[in-house]
Design an enzyme around this catalytic site. Structure first.
Site, PDB file in Angstrom:
ATOM      1  N   ASP A  52      -7.364  17.211  27.595  1.00 29.39           N
ATOM      2  CA  ASP A  52      -8.540  17.760  28.272  1.00 29.39           C
ATOM      3  C   ASP A  52      -9.722  17.966  27.319  1.00 29.39           C
ATOM      4  OD1 ASP A  52      -9.966  18.683  30.431  1.00 29.39           O
ATOM      5  OD2 ASP A  52      -9.170  20.725  30.333  1.00 29.39           O
ATOM      6  N   ASN A 105      -7.835  14.739  40.297  1.00 24.62           N
ATOM      7  CA  ASN A 105      -8.985  14.122  39.614  1.00 24.62           C
ATOM      8  C   ASN A 105      -9.711  13.066  40.456  1.00 24.62           C
ATOM      9  OD1 ASN A 105      -7.446  14.357  36.326  1.00 24.62           O
ATOM     10  ND2 ASN A 105      -9.025  15.661  37.202  1.00 24.62           N
TER      11      ASN A 105
HETATM   12  C1  IPE Z   1      -6.193  18.407  33.757  1.00 25.01           C
HETATM   13  O1  IPE Z   1      -7.524  18.527  33.397  1.00 25.01           O
HETATM   14  C2  IPE Z   1      -5.868  16.986  34.031  1.00 25.01           C
HETATM   15  C3  IPE Z   1      -5.894  16.105  32.884  1.00 25.01           C
HETATM   16  C4  IPE Z   1      -6.223  16.406  31.666  1.00 25.01           C
HETATM   17  C5  IPE Z   1      -5.509  14.773  33.177  1.00 25.01           C
HETATM   18  P1  IPE Z   1      -8.662  18.922  34.440  1.00 25.01           P
HETATM   19  O2  IPE Z   1      -9.916  18.906  33.666  1.00 25.01           O
HETATM   20  O3  IPE Z   1      -8.574  18.068  35.633  1.00 25.01           O
HETATM   21  O4  IPE Z   1      -8.224  20.402  34.843  1.00 25.01           O
HETATM   22  P2  IPE Z   1      -9.065  21.596  35.440  1.00 25.01           P
HETATM   23  O5  IPE Z   1      -9.825  21.049  36.608  1.00 25.01           O
HETATM   24  O6  IPE Z   1      -9.986  22.070  34.369  1.00 25.01           O
HETATM   25  O7  IPE Z   1      -8.051  22.620  35.797  1.00 25.01           O
HETATM   26  C1  IPE Z   2      -9.760  15.204  30.538  1.00 31.45           C
HETATM   27  O1  IPE Z   2     -11.068  15.484  30.198  1.00 31.45           O
HETATM   28  C2  IPE Z   2      -9.574  13.866  31.187  1.00 31.45           C
HETATM   29  C3  IPE Z   2      -9.295  13.920  32.617  1.00 31.45           C
HETATM   30  C4  IPE Z   2      -9.087  14.984  33.327  1.00 31.45           C
HETATM   31  C5  IPE Z   2      -9.263  12.655  33.314  1.00 31.45           C
HETATM   32  P1  IPE Z   2     -12.096  16.061  31.247  1.00 31.45           P
HETATM   33  O2  IPE Z   2     -12.828  14.920  31.872  1.00 31.45           O
HETATM   34  O3  IPE Z   2     -11.454  16.983  32.201  1.00 31.45           O
HETATM   35  O4  IPE Z   2     -13.063  16.842  30.284  1.00 31.45           O
HETATM   36  P2  IPE Z   2     -13.815  18.206  30.607  1.00 31.45           P
HETATM   37  O5  IPE Z   2     -12.755  19.194  30.973  1.00 31.45           O
HETATM   38  O6  IPE Z   2     -14.756  17.917  31.720  1.00 31.45           O
HETATM   39  O7  IPE Z   2     -14.500  18.535  29.331  1.00 31.45           O
HETATM   40 MG    MG Z   3     -11.133  18.983  32.161  1.00 35.55          MG
END
Ligand code: IPE
Ligand code: IPE
Ligand code: MG
Length: 243
Positions: free
Chosen positions: A20, A68
């Site tokens: 993340d 997602n």
């Molecule tokens: C969790 O991250 C999913 C992945 C890293 C694949 P998210 O960015 O989707 O989680 P939330 O929305 O902050 O809980």
């Molecule tokens: C994790 O990074 C990747 C996925 C969830 C696909 P994020 O895209 O959630 O990154 P932030 O949380 O917005 O920084």
């Molecule tokens: Mg995220």
């Protein structure tokens, strides 16, 4: 980690990583979110290699959740393209991965993924099925609740067919029908990016996992950070409800 450090600690058998912080990493640099995902994919490769090198048996990388899909279509597409690139590359590097004894597994609901990706996954899984130095689970369109629902449906089908009595359903039946069937539960779950939640990652399997959180954004995560997490883990006292 030095050889000496390595020989003095008990390694987690299975590490789960919630990759993340890609979006925030990109934002800090005035880049598009997809650039963050691209950088994150590089880190994924590096951490995967490093974990294999130090002898981790099983790794699960959370790359895309069942939630997602809510993101803008171009971001979802960019993530799927990166996943596709990795699968192609893994196919091209088959010999290298074979030499590392790498077994590649997919966990999640593959029905919603593009057909060519599903085919690539099936080929890689079949090809690497017998490898046993390290198992790498790729969690894409993965959700812990979806996984439990899937398991329940499998069990219900057996009950409806008269093959299983409801009273005889055990925890093992549930385990056996999860996407991770046959694998050890995660000993250690790592979540960078300053969030303190599972976001639907391995919610069944994490019952007794140790957690390691950090403010580092995933694209900045290094093998030194993995070392820190593992060393912290090795100092924990796991009781599993006992004394
Ligand atoms: C969790 O991250 C999913 C992945 C890293 C694949 P998210 O960015 O989707 O989680 P939330 O929305 O902050 O809980
Ligand atoms: C994790 O990074 C990747 C996925 C969830 C696909 P994020 O895209 O959630 O990154 P932030 O949380 O917005 O920084
Ligand atoms: Mg995220």
């Amino acid at each position: 980690m030095t050889k000496e450090e390595l020989s003095n600690i008990i390694l987690p058998r299975h590490i789960g990583i919630i990759m993340d912080g890609n979006g925030r990493w990109a934002k800090q640099r005035g880049l598009k979110r997809s650039e963050g995902h691209k950088e994150g994919a590089k880190v994924f490769r590096a951490i995967c290699d490093y974990a294999a090198e130090i002898g981790i048996e099983c790794l699960t990388f959370y790359a895309f959740s069942t939630e997602n899909w809510k993101r803008p279509a171009d971001e979802v597409e960019a993530i799927m393209n990166l996943f596709r690139d990795y699968l192609f590359e893994a196919q091209e590097r088959e010999e290298e991965n074979d030499a590392k004894g790498m077994r590649i597994r997919y966990i999640g609901d593959r029905n919603a993924l593009p057909e060519d990706i599903v085919n690539l996954i099936s080929q890689l899984e079949a090809h690497s099925a017998e490898k046993n130095h390290i198992t790498v689970n790729l969690a894409v369109n993965y959700g812990g609740r979806d996984e439990i629902l899937h398991s329940v449906k499998e069990i219900a089908t057996k009950v409806a067919a008269g093959e299983l009595n409801p009273e005889d359903i055990t925890l093992k039946n549930i385990d056996e029908n999860l996407y991770t069937a046959g694998q050890p539960d995660p000993d250690l779950i790592i979540r960078p990016s300053g969030e303190y939640r599972l976001s639907n990652f391995l919610i069944w399997q994490a019952a007794y996992s140790e957690f390691w959180f950090s403010d580092i954004l995933w694209p900045d995560f290094t093998s030194d950070d993995l070392d820190k997490a593992i060393i912290d883990y090795s100092k924990r006292n796991r009781r599993f409800g006992g004394v």
